[in-house]
Design an enzyme around this catalytic site. Structure first.
Site, PDB file in Angstrom:
ATOM      1  N   LYS A  76      23.040 -33.682 -79.286  1.00  0.00           N
ATOM      2  CA  LYS A  76      22.000 -32.657 -79.259  1.00  0.00           C
ATOM      3  C   LYS A  76      22.428 -31.393 -78.538  1.00  0.00           C
ATOM      4  O   LYS A  76      21.918 -30.310 -78.793  1.00  0.00           O
ATOM      5  CB  LYS A  76      20.734 -33.200 -78.604  1.00  0.00           C
ATOM      6  CG  LYS A  76      20.918 -33.735 -77.191  1.00  0.00           C
ATOM      7  CD  LYS A  76      19.625 -34.325 -76.662  1.00  0.00           C
ATOM      8  CE  LYS A  76      19.851 -35.099 -75.363  1.00  0.00           C
ATOM      9  NZ  LYS A  76      20.566 -36.376 -75.619  1.00  0.00           N
ATOM     10  N   ASP A 108      10.146  -9.018 -81.017  1.00  0.00           N
ATOM     11  CA  ASP A 108       9.348  -9.690 -80.001  1.00  0.00           C
ATOM     12  C   ASP A 108       9.810  -9.251 -78.611  1.00  0.00           C
ATOM     13  O   ASP A 108      11.005  -9.282 -78.310  1.00  0.00           O
ATOM     14  CB  ASP A 108       9.493 -11.208 -80.140  1.00  0.00           C
ATOM     15  CG  ASP A 108       8.460 -11.975 -79.320  1.00  0.00           C
ATOM     16  OD1 ASP A 108       7.933 -11.400 -78.348  1.00  0.00           O
ATOM     17  OD2 ASP A 108       8.203 -13.138 -79.643  1.00  0.00           O
ATOM     18  N   GLU A 167      26.203 -40.251 -70.706  1.00  0.00           N
ATOM     19  CA  GLU A 167      25.806 -39.420 -71.848  1.00  0.00           C
ATOM     20  C   GLU A 167      25.993 -37.935 -71.546  1.00  0.00           C
ATOM     21  O   GLU A 167      25.043 -37.142 -71.608  1.00  0.00           O
ATOM     22  CB  GLU A 167      24.348 -39.696 -72.208  1.00  0.00           C
ATOM     23  CG  GLU A 167      24.057 -41.145 -72.564  1.00  0.00           C
ATOM     24  CD  GLU A 167      22.560 -41.434 -72.641  1.00  0.00           C
ATOM     25  OE1 GLU A 167      21.761 -40.482 -72.495  1.00  0.00           O
ATOM     26  OE2 GLU A 167      22.193 -42.605 -72.820  1.00  0.00           O
ATOM     27  N   PRO A 168      27.212 -37.506 -71.204  1.00  0.00           N
ATOM     28  CA  PRO A 168      27.420 -36.082 -70.908  1.00  0.00           C
ATOM     29  C   PRO A 168      27.340 -35.225 -72.162  1.00  0.00           C
ATOM     30  O   PRO A 168      27.813 -35.613 -73.224  1.00  0.00           O
ATOM     31  CB  PRO A 168      28.831 -36.061 -70.320  1.00  0.00           C
ATOM     32  CG  PRO A 168      29.515 -37.215 -70.993  1.00  0.00           C
ATOM     33  CD  PRO A 168      28.452 -38.277 -71.130  1.00  0.00           C
ATOM     34  N   GLY A 169      26.737 -34.055 -72.037  1.00  0.00           N
ATOM     35  CA  GLY A 169      26.707 -33.092 -73.122  1.00  0.00           C
ATOM     36  C   GLY A 169      27.298 -31.786 -72.644  1.00  0.00           C
ATOM     37  O   GLY A 169      28.423 -31.428 -72.965  1.00  0.00           O
ATOM     38  N   HIS A 196      18.468 -41.276 -66.357  1.00  0.00           N
ATOM     39  CA  HIS A 196      18.931 -39.885 -66.421  1.00  0.00           C
ATOM     40  C   HIS A 196      18.341 -39.152 -65.227  1.00  0.00           C
ATOM     41  O   HIS A 196      17.119 -39.080 -65.083  1.00  0.00           O
ATOM     42  CB  HIS A 196      18.483 -39.226 -67.726  1.00  0.00           C
ATOM     43  CG  HIS A 196      19.266 -37.996 -68.100  1.00  0.00           C
ATOM     44  ND1 HIS A 196      19.397 -36.901 -67.262  1.00  0.00           N
ATOM     45  CD2 HIS A 196      19.961 -37.689 -69.224  1.00  0.00           C
ATOM     46  CE1 HIS A 196      20.143 -35.979 -67.853  1.00  0.00           C
ATOM     47  NE2 HIS A 196      20.505 -36.433 -69.040  1.00  0.00           N
ATOM     48  N   TYR A 203      23.295 -26.156 -75.514  1.00  0.00           N
ATOM     49  CA  TYR A 203      21.946 -25.860 -76.001  1.00  0.00           C
ATOM     50  C   TYR A 203      21.809 -24.394 -76.423  1.00  0.00           C
ATOM     51  O   TYR A 203      20.871 -23.699 -76.063  1.00  0.00           O
ATOM     52  CB  TYR A 203      20.903 -26.248 -74.941  1.00  0.00           C
ATOM     53  CG  TYR A 203      20.988 -27.712 -74.613  1.00  0.00           C
ATOM     54  CD1 TYR A 203      20.462 -28.660 -75.478  1.00  0.00           C
ATOM     55  CD2 TYR A 203      21.662 -28.154 -73.475  1.00  0.00           C
ATOM     56  CE1 TYR A 203      20.585 -30.018 -75.215  1.00  0.00           C
ATOM     57  CE2 TYR A 203      21.789 -29.510 -73.196  1.00  0.00           C
ATOM     58  CZ  TYR A 203      21.246 -30.438 -74.074  1.00  0.00           C
ATOM     59  OH  TYR A 203      21.376 -31.774 -73.818  1.00  0.00           O
ATOM     60  N   SER A 245      18.932 -32.699 -65.849  1.00  0.00           N
ATOM     61  CA  SER A 245      20.035 -31.752 -66.013  1.00  0.00           C
ATOM     62  C   SER A 245      20.030 -30.723 -64.886  1.00  0.00           C
ATOM     63  O   SER A 245      18.984 -30.371 -64.347  1.00  0.00           O
ATOM     64  CB  SER A 245      19.907 -31.041 -67.357  1.00  0.00           C
ATOM     65  OG  SER A 245      20.186 -31.930 -68.411  1.00  0.00           O
ATOM     66  N   GLY A 255      23.543 -34.913 -67.366  1.00  0.00           N
ATOM     67  CA  GLY A 255      23.123 -33.968 -66.342  1.00  0.00           C
ATOM     68  C   GLY A 255      24.258 -33.290 -65.615  1.00  0.00           C
ATOM     69  O   GLY A 255      24.043 -32.468 -64.730  1.00  0.00           O
TER      70      GLY A 255
END
Length: 439
Positions: free
Chosen positions: A83, A378, A288-290, A211, A406, A214, A251
Site C-alpha cells: 500500500k 482548490d 511489515e515495513p513500507g 503495529h 504514500y 507510523s 512504522g
C-alpha cells in the site's frame, strides 16, 4: 562488491530475471548521477514542449536499505507493505531481494502474484476483509492473514477454514505521528475469548501481530509491544495453540534525518526479541515495513507554470519596491496535494516538504517569503505556506526529496492534471548484483 552472500535467497539468474526483466529500469551510465539524469530529462521535456511532473526512483536506495535491514535486524524477515508504494519496478526489486509482501486487498494480492511471487511470501494483513477477497486468497493459496474480532473469525471459517491466522493486538501507539490502534487490534483483555472462539471454529491461529503506528518517536514502544505479544503467546499455549510467528508491524521511517535513527529502534527490538522470543523459541519474526524501503528513494520534479507577486501585504515603508525582502511571492506547480503531494493532507507522518531549485543558487541571491501552490482550483491545494527562496521564474523546476511513501499510491488526476511519470533508475553495479545479468 560482495552482495550475493547477503542475497542468498535469490540463488539463480533465472529467478532474478523473472521479476526484473520485464520493463527494466533505466541503467545509469558509469559515473552518471541521478542529478545528471534529472538534468537530461528536463532538457528532453523542454525539447518536446512538455513540463510534465516526474519522479526519479532510485532502486539503489531500495537495495541499500535492504542491506541495512539485514545488518540491523537479522532475525526479522521483512514483508513489504504494498500500500505504501506499488510502483512495478519497486515491487520487482523487492521480490528479487526475496522480501515478502504485506497485502491489504484482493487487488494487491493479484498484483503481487502477477510478479511470480509465491503465495507463501504473502501475508494478507488486514483485519477486516470483504468475503470475496477472503475467497480469492483461499483460491490462490494465500493462507496467512490477520484478524482482531469474532466476526472476522466467522467469515474466515466460512470462506477459508484452512487459513493460518495471526491475531493482531492493540498496543500503545501514543508516541507515533500516525496512530492505528483506535481502528485495529484486539485489546489484551479480549484475547482469551477470541482464541477460545477460534478453537471452537476449528481455526488455526499461528501467531500475533501488532503495529506501533507510523512515525514512531519512541523506540521503547516496540519493547512494550513485544512483551505484550509474549503474554498472548503464553495465553495461547495454555489454550492448546502452538504459535510460531510474531509480526512486529511497520512504522519505521525511511529518512536519515528522522528524529529517531533506525539503529536505535533495531537495538531495542533485538534486545526485546532476545528476552521474550529468543532463537531457542523457534518463533519466526517478520515485519511489515513500507516507508522504510521507499521513502527516500523517490525525488519529485515539478515545474513552476505560473507566479504572481503579492503587494497588498507589503510593509508601508517598502514603497512597493519589487526588490524589498518583504515582498511575498506566490508560485504554482504542476503537482500538488491532489497528486504526488497528497501526503501533506493524508499522511500525518509526512506533513512537511522542502522544495529546492533544480538550478544552482548563488548565496548572494535575494530570498523572498514564498507560498507554493498546487495546480488545481482548490485552495486546499497548498504545498508550502511559507518558505524563503530566491525569486523563481515560469519554467523553473523544483525538486522535493523523500517522496516515495504514500505518494504514488494516493495520487489522483483531479482537475485533469496528469499524474507524475515515474522513471526508475539503477546503477549498473546494483543491476548486476541483483539481476545477475552479467558474470
Amino acid at each position: 562488491m560482495e552482495v550475493n552472500r547477503d542475497l542468498a535467497p535469490v540463488t539463480t539468474k533465472e529467478s532474478a530475471m523473472h521479476v526484473l526483466s520485464p520493463e527494466p529500469p533505466i541503467i545509469l551510465d558509469s559515473g552518471e548521477r541521478i542529478s545528471d539524469f534529472i538534468q537530461d530529462k528536463i532538457k528532453e521535456l523542454h525539447s518536446v514542449d512538455s513540463e510534465e511532473p516526474f519522479y526519479v526512483a532510485s532502486l539503489d536506495c531500495v537495495f541499500k536499505k535492504h542491506l541495512r535491514w539485514l545488518t540491523e535486524l537479522p532475525r526479522v524477515k521483512p514483508f513489504y507493505a504494498v500500500k505504501c508504494n506499488n510502483t512495478a519496478a519497486v515491487l520487482r526489486m523487492i521480490s528479487a531481494l526475496d522480501i515478502g509482501f504485506d497485502c491489504a486487498s484482493k487487488g494487491e494480492i493479484q498484483l503481487v502474484l502477477s510478479l511470480g511471487v509465491t503465495p507463501d511470501k504473502i501475508i494478507y494483513a488486514h483485519t477486516t476483509k470483504p468475503l470475496s477477497h477472503i475467497k480469492y486468497a483461499c483460491a490462490h493459496g494465500v493462507d496467512m492473514m490477520t484478524f482482531d474480532n469474532e466476526d472476522e473469525l466467522l467469515k474466515i471459517s466460512l470462506c477459508h477454514a484452512k487459513a493460518k491466522l495471526v491475531l493482531r493486538i492493540a498496543v500503545d501507539d501514543s508516541e507515533s505521528l500516525l496512530r492505528l490502534s483506535s481502528k485495529f487490534g484486539a485489546r489484551l483483555v479480549s484475547v482469551g475469548k477470541l482464541l477460545k472462539r477460534a478453537a471452537e471454529l476449528g481455526l488455526d491461529v499461528i501467531g500475533v501481530s501488532f503495529h506501533v503506528g507510523s512515525g514512531c518517536m519512541g523506540s521503547l514502544a516496540f519493547k512494550h509491544a513485544i512483551e505484550d505479544a509474549r503474554h498472548v503467546f503464553d495465553t495461547a499455549n495454555l489454550l492448546g495453540f502452538q504459535m510460531t510467528l510474531l509480526d512486529i508491524g511497520g512504522g519505521f521511517s525511511g529518512r536519515d534525518d528522522f528524529q529517531v535513527k533506525f539503529e536505535e529502534f533495531s537495538e531495542v527490538i533485538n534486545g526485546a526479541l532476545d528476552k521474550f522470543f529468543p532463537p531457542s523459541s523457534k518463533v519466526q519474526i517478520i515485519a511489515e515495513p513500507g516507508r522504510y524501503y521507499v521513502e527516500s528513494a523517490f525525488t519529485l520534479v515539478a515545474n513552476v507554470f505560473a507566479k504572481r507577486a503579492i503587494s497588498d501585504d507589503l510593509d508601508e515603508h517598502s514603497n512597493g519596491d519589487e526588490n524589498s525582502p518583504e515582498r511575498i511571492m506566490m508560485y504554482y506547480l504542476n503537482d500538488g496535494v491532489y497528486g504526488s503531494l497528497s501526503c501533506l493532507i493524508n499522511d500525518a507522518a509526512h506533513s512537511k516538504v522542502e522544495p529546492y531549485l533544480h538550478r544552482a543558487v548563488k548565496s548572494s541571491e535575494q530570498r523572498y517569503r514564498s507560498v507554493i501552490w498546487g495546480p488545481t482550483c482548490d485552495s486546499i491545494d497548498k504545498v508550502t505556506n511559507s518558505c524563503w527562496i530566491p525569486e523563481l521564474h515560469v519554467g523553473d523546476w523544483l525538486l522535493i526529496d523523500n517522496m516515495g511513501a504514500y505518494s504514488v499510491s494516493l495520487s489522483t488526476d483531479f482537475n485533469g492534471f496528469e499524474r507524475a511519470h515515474i522513471y526508475p533508475v539503477v546503477t549498473a553495479e546494483i543491476w548486476r548484483a541483483v539481476n545477475f545479468s552479467h558474470t
